[in-house]
Design an enzyme around this catalytic site. Structure first.
Site, PDB file in Angstrom:
ATOM      1  N   ALA A 122       0.807  -1.224   0.000  1.00 56.42           N
ATOM      2  CA  ALA A 122       0.000   0.000   0.000  1.00 56.42           C
ATOM      3  C   ALA A 122       0.841   1.275   0.000  1.00 56.42           C
ATOM      4  O   ALA A 122       0.405   2.329  -0.458  1.00 56.42           O
ATOM      5  CB  ALA A 122      -0.923  -0.024   1.210  1.00 56.42           C
ATOM      6  N   HIS A 132      -3.749  -9.883  -3.708  1.00 60.72           N
ATOM      7  CA  HIS A 132      -4.924  -9.685  -2.858  1.00 60.72           C
ATOM      8  C   HIS A 132      -6.144  -9.312  -3.679  1.00 60.72           C
ATOM      9  O   HIS A 132      -7.106  -8.758  -3.156  1.00 60.72           O
ATOM     10  CB  HIS A 132      -4.632  -8.632  -1.781  1.00 60.72           C
ATOM     11  CG  HIS A 132      -3.679  -9.132  -0.752  1.00 60.72           C
ATOM     12  ND1 HIS A 132      -3.035  -8.319   0.133  1.00 60.72           N
ATOM     13  CD2 HIS A 132      -3.238 -10.391  -0.491  1.00 60.72           C
ATOM     14  CE1 HIS A 132      -2.241  -9.048   0.909  1.00 60.72           C
ATOM     15  NE2 HIS A 132      -2.344 -10.293   0.545  1.00 60.72           N
ATOM     16  N   CYS A 158     -20.844 -12.573  -6.287  1.00 60.66           N
ATOM     17  CA  CYS A 158     -21.741 -12.957  -5.188  1.00 60.66           C
ATOM     18  C   CYS A 158     -20.945 -13.842  -4.222  1.00 60.66           C
ATOM     19  O   CYS A 158     -20.286 -14.797  -4.645  1.00 60.66           O
ATOM     20  CB  CYS A 158     -22.924 -13.748  -5.740  1.00 60.66           C
ATOM     21  SG  CYS A 158     -23.925 -14.488  -4.430  1.00 60.66           S
ATOM     22  N   SER A 188       4.612  -3.057   4.892  1.00 62.26           N
ATOM     23  CA  SER A 188       5.123  -3.282   6.259  1.00 62.26           C
ATOM     24  C   SER A 188       5.588  -4.725   6.426  1.00 62.26           C
ATOM     25  O   SER A 188       6.186  -5.084   7.434  1.00 62.26           O
ATOM     26  CB  SER A 188       4.003  -3.001   7.273  1.00 62.26           C
ATOM     27  OG  SER A 188       2.908  -3.904   7.044  1.00 62.26           O
TER      28      SER A 188
HETATM   29  P1  NAD Z   1      -2.840 -12.361  10.618  1.00 64.64           P
HETATM   30  O1  NAD Z   1      -3.285 -12.958  11.885  1.00 64.64           O
HETATM   31  O2  NAD Z   1      -1.718 -13.043   9.847  1.00 64.64           O
HETATM   32  O3  NAD Z   1      -2.447 -10.840  10.791  1.00 64.64           O
HETATM   33  C1  NAD Z   1      -1.303 -10.408  10.118  1.00 64.64           C
HETATM   34  C2  NAD Z   1      -1.276  -8.963  10.300  1.00 64.64           C
HETATM   35  O4  NAD Z   1      -2.458  -8.425   9.740  1.00 64.64           O
HETATM   36  C3  NAD Z   1      -1.199  -8.512  11.741  1.00 64.64           C
HETATM   37  O5  NAD Z   1      -0.341  -7.368  11.763  1.00 64.64           O
HETATM   38  C4  NAD Z   1      -2.587  -8.097  12.088  1.00 64.64           C
HETATM   39  O6  NAD Z   1      -2.579  -6.922  12.865  1.00 64.64           O
HETATM   40  C5  NAD Z   1      -3.172  -7.749  10.746  1.00 64.64           C
HETATM   41  N1  NAD Z   1      -4.531  -8.205  10.621  1.00 64.64           N
HETATM   42  C6  NAD Z   1      -5.117  -9.301  11.204  1.00 64.64           C
HETATM   43  N2  NAD Z   1      -6.382  -9.420  10.792  1.00 64.64           N
HETATM   44  C7  NAD Z   1      -6.571  -8.387   9.945  1.00 64.64           C
HETATM   45  C8  NAD Z   1      -7.658  -7.976   9.169  1.00 64.64           C
HETATM   46  N3  NAD Z   1      -8.815  -8.603   9.211  1.00 64.64           N
HETATM   47  N4  NAD Z   1      -7.490  -6.888   8.385  1.00 64.64           N
HETATM   48  C9  NAD Z   1      -6.326  -6.231   8.361  1.00 64.64           C
HETATM   49  N5  NAD Z   1      -5.263  -6.535   9.094  1.00 64.64           N
HETATM   50  C10 NAD Z   1      -5.396  -7.622   9.845  1.00 64.64           C
HETATM   51  O7  NAD Z   1      -4.108 -12.217   9.675  1.00 64.64           O
HETATM   52  P2  NAD Z   1      -4.509 -13.368   8.796  1.00 64.64           P
HETATM   53  O8  NAD Z   1      -5.981 -13.458   8.754  1.00 64.64           O
HETATM   54  O9  NAD Z   1      -3.751 -14.620   9.182  1.00 64.64           O
HETATM   55  O10 NAD Z   1      -3.960 -12.803   7.373  1.00 64.64           O
HETATM   56  C11 NAD Z   1      -3.434 -13.671   6.587  1.00 64.64           C
HETATM   57  C12 NAD Z   1      -4.611 -14.331   5.851  1.00 64.64           C
HETATM   58  O11 NAD Z   1      -5.527 -13.326   5.397  1.00 64.64           O
HETATM   59  C13 NAD Z   1      -4.135 -15.057   4.683  1.00 64.64           C
HETATM   60  O12 NAD Z   1      -5.014 -16.132   4.481  1.00 64.64           O
HETATM   61  C14 NAD Z   1      -4.276 -14.064   3.555  1.00 64.64           C
HETATM   62  O13 NAD Z   1      -4.637 -14.733   2.368  1.00 64.64           O
HETATM   63  C15 NAD Z   1      -5.410 -13.184   3.959  1.00 64.64           C
HETATM   64  N6  NAD Z   1      -5.108 -11.781   3.626  1.00 64.64           N
HETATM   65  C16 NAD Z   1      -6.121 -10.915   3.340  1.00 64.64           C
HETATM   66  C17 NAD Z   1      -5.806  -9.600   3.079  1.00 64.64           C
HETATM   67  C18 NAD Z   1      -6.843  -8.541   2.775  1.00 64.64           C
HETATM   68  O14 NAD Z   1      -6.794  -7.936   1.733  1.00 64.64           O
HETATM   69  N7  NAD Z   1      -7.718  -8.265   3.702  1.00 64.64           N
HETATM   70  C19 NAD Z   1      -4.529  -9.158   3.059  1.00 64.64           C
HETATM   71  C20 NAD Z   1      -3.545 -10.056   3.439  1.00 64.64           C
HETATM   72  C21 NAD Z   1      -3.835 -11.357   3.731  1.00 64.64           C
HETATM   73  N1  APR Z   2       6.877   5.304   0.221  1.00 69.28           N
HETATM   74  C1  APR Z   2       7.428   4.221   0.839  1.00 69.28           C
HETATM   75  N2  APR Z   2       6.836   3.564   1.858  1.00 69.28           N
HETATM   76  C2  APR Z   2       5.639   4.031   2.265  1.00 69.28           C
HETATM   77  C3  APR Z   2       5.002   5.150   1.683  1.00 69.28           C
HETATM   78  C4  APR Z   2       5.688   5.793   0.618  1.00 69.28           C
HETATM   79  N3  APR Z   2       5.182   6.879   0.009  1.00 69.28           N
HETATM   80  N4  APR Z   2       3.840   5.351   2.318  1.00 69.28           N
HETATM   81  C5  APR Z   2       3.739   4.404   3.266  1.00 69.28           C
HETATM   82  N5  APR Z   2       4.820   3.621   3.235  1.00 69.28           N
HETATM   83  C6  APR Z   2       5.112   2.432   4.037  1.00 69.28           C
HETATM   84  C7  APR Z   2       4.598   2.485   5.439  1.00 69.28           C
HETATM   85  O1  APR Z   2       5.589   3.003   6.293  1.00 69.28           O
HETATM   86  C8  APR Z   2       4.313   1.008   5.731  1.00 69.28           C
HETATM   87  O2  APR Z   2       5.460   0.370   6.280  1.00 69.28           O
HETATM   88  O3  APR Z   2       4.416   1.382   3.408  1.00 69.28           O
HETATM   89  C9  APR Z   2       4.051   0.407   4.358  1.00 69.28           C
HETATM   90  C10 APR Z   2       2.582   0.061   4.141  1.00 69.28           C
HETATM   91  O4  APR Z   2       2.300  -1.029   4.979  1.00 69.28           O
HETATM   92  P1  APR Z   2       0.778  -1.427   5.266  1.00 69.28           P
HETATM   93  O5  APR Z   2       0.002  -0.201   5.535  1.00 69.28           O
HETATM   94  O6  APR Z   2       0.812  -2.519   6.280  1.00 69.28           O
HETATM   95  O7  APR Z   2       0.276  -1.986   3.861  1.00 69.28           O
HETATM   96  P2  APR Z   2       0.609  -3.418   3.258  1.00 69.28           P
HETATM   97  O8  APR Z   2       1.930  -3.910   3.730  1.00 69.28           O
HETATM   98  O9  APR Z   2       0.386  -3.317   1.809  1.00 69.28           O
HETATM   99  O10 APR Z   2      -0.563  -4.338   3.922  1.00 69.28           O
HETATM  100  C11 APR Z   2      -0.656  -5.679   3.486  1.00 69.28           C
HETATM  101  O11 APR Z   2      -2.745  -5.908   4.693  1.00 69.28           O
HETATM  102  O12 APR Z   2      -4.833  -5.257   5.418  1.00 69.28           O
HETATM  103  C12 APR Z   2      -4.143  -5.885   4.429  1.00 69.28           C
HETATM  104  O13 APR Z   2      -5.223  -5.938   2.365  1.00 69.28           O
HETATM  105  C13 APR Z   2      -4.325  -5.216   3.110  1.00 69.28           C
HETATM  106  O14 APR Z   2      -2.945  -5.801   1.209  1.00 69.28           O
HETATM  107  C14 APR Z   2      -2.925  -5.212   2.499  1.00 69.28           C
HETATM  108  C15 APR Z   2      -2.112  -6.061   3.440  1.00 69.28           C
END
Ligand code: NAD
Ligand code: APR
Length: 240
Positions: free
Chosen positions: A23, A118, A126, A186
């Protein structure tokens, strides 16, 4: 030699370079990330909007969250950093791109070899019968025309499996890469956060905040994605 020059050296000598984005790649386009100070999850509990349970137990909140993101994305566009990555693919410096982002910006900017790990927020189905649905039907909170089920975007919700084809493609490309550049993530979320460790090649991390667990990277560039990509590209253009 500066870190930028090191990365340029690696790009010039690499036969297979893969980029993995999160992101943070899109925040300079005006799209919030998730876990930064201004990220989505600082305002909304992800468990209440980004899980299958949320879809089932509080559909109006689930629907509001994704509708709001769709409407925001309609006002945003890829930035110069996205276009640099597309240019690198055209010039043969980038061979594959995997993203956790659902905004489609890499495709819009022109990258062709893209795995959307993702899913995409621009297509809908649906949740019960799986049939495709139109964006307008989702935004209008209509039920499925076939089974009356709830409509959802094709975004991977937490706890759901990633799309198999995209996952296997990203995994095999990263395993065989000479260079993997990870940008704007992250690396908090499983299983994508496992990918960078699976390469035999050089690992580069470009991120605004460097997480403590990022020690396994060969080169860490703390900074903004667009700015760092502009710097690398400037050097690359001089040297190619
Ligand atoms: P997790 O327990 O692995 O959490 C991993 C990280 O995501 C942690 O930092 C936690 O704070 C955060 N997190 C936990 N639940 C979350 C949620 N509902 N939305 C956003 N952040 C959340 O979480 P998980 O359920 O094991 O994630 C891995 C699973 O979810 C995998 O099956 C993966 O395919 C799926 N996933 C979905 C997304 C999405 O777009 N929502 C993104 C990544 C992974
Ligand atoms: N340039 C470089 N790094 C950046 C910038 C930027 N302009 N803006 C934000 N960041 C860094 C932040 O410091 C952070 O470490 O990008 C990272 C974004 O991390 P997250 O917000 O955790 O996003 P992401 O890693 O993509 O999350 C993974 O979690 O909830 C789900 O579906 C969601 O696909 C996402 C997944």
């Amino acid at each position: 030699m500066s870190k930028i020059e090191t990365v340029v050296d690696w790009l010039l000598s690499s036969n297979k370079t893969v980029v993995l984005t999160g992101a943070g790649m899109s925040t300079e386009s005006g799209v919030p990330d998730f876990r930064s100070a201004s990220g989505w999850w600082t305002k909304t509990d992800p468990q209440k909007v980004a899980t299958v349970d949320a879809l089932k137990t509080d559909y109006p909140l689930f629907h509001e969250f994704y509708s709001m993101r769709i409407q925001l994305l309609e006002k945003c566009a890829p930035h110069k950093g996205h276009y640099i990555l597309a240019d690198w693919e055209k010039k043969g410096f980038l061979h594959h791109l995997a993203t956790q982002n659902v905004d489609g910006f890499h495709l819009q900017a022109g990258n062709k070899n893209v795995d959307e790990l993702h899913g995409s927020i621009y297509t809908f189905r649906c949740h019960s019968c799986g049939r495709s649905a139109a964006k307008e039907a989702f935004l209008a909170m209509e039920s499925c025309a076939y089974c009356n089920g709830r409509l959802r975007p094709n975004v991977v919700l937490f706890g759901e499996m990633l799309p198999e084809k995209a996952w296997m493609s990203a995994l095999s490309n990263i395993q065989r890469a000479d260079v993997v550049i990870v940008i704007g993530t992250s690396l908090e979320v499983y299983p994508v956060n496992q990918l960078p460790m699976m390469t035999k090649g050089k690992k580069v991390y470009i991120n605004k905040e460097i997480a403590s667990h990022a020690t396994y990277f060969d080169c860490i560039l703390e900074g903004k994605a667009k700015e760092v990509l502009l710097e690398i590209n400037e050097q690359l253009e001089k040297r190619r």
